[in-house]
Design a protein around this motif. Structure first.
Motif, PDB file in Angstrom:
ATOM      1  N   GLU B  68     -27.994  18.957  34.220  1.00 26.70           N
ATOM      2  CA  GLU B  68     -26.851  18.439  33.455  1.00 26.70           C
ATOM      3  C   GLU B  68     -25.559  19.087  33.954  1.00 26.70           C
ATOM      4  O   GLU B  68     -25.248  20.237  33.645  1.00 26.70           O
ATOM      5  CB  GLU B  68     -26.975  18.693  31.941  1.00 26.70           C
ATOM      6  N   SER B  69     -24.782  18.297  34.679  1.00 23.37           N
ATOM      7  CA  SER B  69     -23.643  18.851  35.399  1.00 23.37           C
ATOM      8  C   SER B  69     -22.634  19.607  34.529  1.00 23.37           C
ATOM      9  O   SER B  69     -22.181  20.691  34.914  1.00 23.37           O
ATOM     10  CB  SER B  69     -22.949  17.733  36.164  1.00 23.37           C
ATOM     11  N   THR B  70     -22.284  19.072  33.368  1.00 22.90           N
ATOM     12  CA  THR B  70     -21.276  19.759  32.556  1.00 22.90           C
ATOM     13  C   THR B  70     -21.845  21.057  31.980  1.00 22.90           C
ATOM     14  O   THR B  70     -21.173  22.088  31.982  1.00 22.90           O
ATOM     15  CB  THR B  70     -20.748  18.815  31.448  1.00 22.90           C
ATOM     16  N   ALA B  71     -23.081  21.001  31.527  1.00 21.00           N
ATOM     17  CA  ALA B  71     -23.714  22.211  30.995  1.00 21.00           C
ATOM     18  C   ALA B  71     -23.878  23.258  32.109  1.00 21.00           C
ATOM     19  O   ALA B  71     -23.711  24.462  31.872  1.00 21.00           O
ATOM     20  CB  ALA B  71     -25.060  21.866  30.368  1.00 21.00           C
ATOM     21  N   ILE B  72     -24.152  22.805  33.336  1.00 20.78           N
ATOM     22  CA  ILE B  72     -24.256  23.752  34.464  1.00 20.78           C
ATOM     23  C   ILE B  72     -22.907  24.440  34.673  1.00 20.78           C
ATOM     24  O   ILE B  72     -22.836  25.654  34.888  1.00 20.78           O
ATOM     25  CB  ILE B  72     -24.682  23.051  35.777  1.00 20.78           C
ATOM     26  N   MET B  73     -21.830  23.659  34.600  1.00 20.50           N
ATOM     27  CA  MET B  73     -20.494  24.269  34.796  1.00 20.50           C
ATOM     28  C   MET B  73     -20.234  25.352  33.753  1.00 20.50           C
ATOM     29  O   MET B  73     -19.667  26.391  34.066  1.00 20.50           O
ATOM     30  CB  MET B  73     -19.391  23.220  34.653  1.00 20.50           C
TER      31      MET B  73
END
Ligand code: GSH
Lengths: 260, 256
Positions: B68-73
């Motif tokens: 999950e790209s936003t959670a990774i950020m």
């Protein structure tokens, strides 16, 4: 930091999450009950782009420094952080990521399904009681075109059977996921109590009467629901109810994912 | 923390670009694994072991596997030292999360539908039909299987395309207004919200000149230019392989 005013609906779904989070933090806010199921948020709460376009649908609005804030998980995070860390979010980055992933799953897959079933069971009958002009007045105040369409569909009783079936599957899967998560004997989803417990409970509490079969063999999930409900913060939030059974209070929620 | 970071990503845009840019801003070196969306690398068994949903990106940090790209950020911002990509101000943090969700779950899917119908679908359509069918059968998310079928056959309905276009036009208007209220998206500091939005909007002046450009959206142009000039953006763009990457340069010329 600015006084807080919370415009909230019956303690079900997003209003339950935010009210309970507020009580968890012990922060002070003016509480203004509004009827989300009559669209009062668009006429009686302050407006801003983030409340008007919130993709959560009809959730509570928190007003701080003249800004209309929306979206229950982020409001709960805001309250936790404003209180200097009230223990509603893990501080370890990986555990925090896990909590955010869980909340995202609830927001993206479970909440739309719950809202679809909840509005089908309780929303249509309530909106049919409104006469045409009263309903037009309600929808005229809504600037989000897709949210307005969800109101119209609910009043018309326009529910797609494939989506009803898929929503029921999504709820059953969510209960199974809870069951599995709690299988190691933990009390709370992330180990320690967190926003994930609040948000999951808030959307699933109303599903017990609508989809009892999903909870049939879910002993852990059922025991967890009893625990969440017994938390003083949740009990205090539920005490804000103006109706006998807030789990039947539904207003249009998030849309069902149109992409995957 | 000194464990190795490995990132499985496609082109530096949309979802893959989010962790790429966040890592670059933080100055975290990572092992780059280019995962070719157009060859269905994300549905291969080894990839599904990391992310059963079969979507890009995936980040490994030591033995942790994150999706999950936003959670990774957000993880990257919290787990590594370096420039803070979330402000201290709690109300701004709320606003940043709101705008990222709005992109990820409302506007982004509409960008995807348009992008898939114009670029992704036509790019894979020439492949052997039997091979394509087999590839589609391997897709784990049922909703995505439908999306791929429609992209390949060019079967998005007029109503869904019109709705996606409506959302993109409105989203661009909202961004323009937001950048009139704040210097950056959702706050007055560069943050994860800028990375999130930039990845889906950098080529708007080129791809949708009817929606964004010098006259129509001066705030967006000002913001794009500021973000373009960040060293992390320049460095990250060199990791692209398709002509999406060369489009960046064109947009740059248009703005400078
Ligand atoms: N919500 C996910 C979505 C990721 C996603 O959809 N990525 C696209 C590439 S930008 C993808 O993997 N598409 C390929 C597919 O669905 O097969 C995230 O933000 O990481």
């Amino acid at each position: 930091m600015g006084m807080m005013t919370l415009y909230h609906g019956e303690p079900n779904g997003p209003s339950l999450t935010v009210l309970a989070a507020l009580y968890e933090t012990g922060l002070d806010a003016d509480l203004v009950p509004i009827d989300l199921s009559l669209g009062e948020r668009h006429r009686k709460a302050p407006l801003g782009v983030e409340s008007a376009m919130s993709i959560e649908g009809e959730g509570p609005v928190l007003e701080v420094n003249g800004e209309a804030m929306a979206d229950s998980v982020f409001l709960a995070q805001y309250l936790d952080e404003r209180a200097g860390g009230a223990g509603l979010q893990p501080s370890d980055p990986l555990a925090h990521w896990e909590m955010m992933m869980w909340c995202r799953y609830i927001i993206e897959r479970v909440a739309p399904a719950a809202a679809y079933l909840g509005n089908r069971a309780h929303g249509t009958a309530r909106l049919k009681n409104l006469d045409g002009p009263a309903f037009d007045m309600l929808t005229d105040a809504i600037s989000s075109v897709d949210l307005k369409q969800r109101w119209i569909d609910i009043r018309n009783g326009d529910f797609d059977e494939a989506k009803v079936a898929d929503s029921a599957t999504k709820i059953s899967e969510a209960v199974d996921k809870l069951e599995e998560r709690l299988a190691d004997g933990r009390d709370w989803l992330m180990g320690d109590f967190s926003i994930a417990d609040l948000e999951s409970y808030a959307w699933l509490a109303g599903m017990v009467s609508i989809l009892p079969s999903a909870f049939d063999r879910a002993e852990n999930a059922t025991a967890w629901m009893v625990r969440v409900k017994a938390r003083p913060s949740v009990a205090a939030a539920l005490a804000c109810a103006q109706s006998d059974d807030p789990t039947t209070a539904w207003a249009p929620g998030p849309e069902i994912n149109r992409w995957g | 923390m000194t464990e190795q970071v490995a990132l499985y990503h496609w082109e530096p845009n949309a979802n893959s670009g989010k962790p790429m840019l966040a890592l670059a801003e933080k100055g975290v070196a990572y092992e780059s694994h280019y995962t070719d969306l157009l060859s269905f690398d994300q549905h291969k068994p080894e990839y599904l072991k990391m992310n059963p949903n079969g979507t890009i990106p995936v980040m490994k940090h030591g033995d942790r596997v994150l999706t999950e790209s936003t959670a990774i950020m957000e993880y990257v911002n919290e787990a590594f030292d370096g420039t803070a990509l979330m402000p201290e101000d709690v109300q701004a943090r709320w606003r940043i999360r709101w705008w990222m969700k709005f992109m990820d779950q409302w506007l982004g899917p509409s960008f995807s539908m348009l992008g898939w119908s114009m670029f992704v679908g036509p790019s894979v359509r020439q492949k052997d039909p039997a091979e394509l069918d087999a590839a589609i059968e391997r897709i784990p998310l049922p909703e995505r299987r439908t999306a791929w079928r429609k992209a390949i056959s060019g079967n998005f309905s007029d109503a869904e395309m019109a709705e996606s276009k409506r959302r993109v036009a409105l989203g661009v208007e909202m961004l323009e207004a937001e950048l009139g209220r704040h210097d950056y998206v959702a706050s007055d500091e560069y943050s994860l919200a800028d990375i999130n939005w930039f990845n889906s909007t950098y080529s708007l002046p080129l791809g949708q000149p009817d929606l964004a450009g010098k006259d129509r959206t001066p705030n967006i142009m000002r913001w794009l230019k500021q973000v373009y000039h960040r060293p992390a953006v320049q460095e990250t763009w060199t990791k692209g392989r398709t002509d999406l990457a060369s489009r960046y340069r064109l947009v740059m010329e248009e703005i400078d």
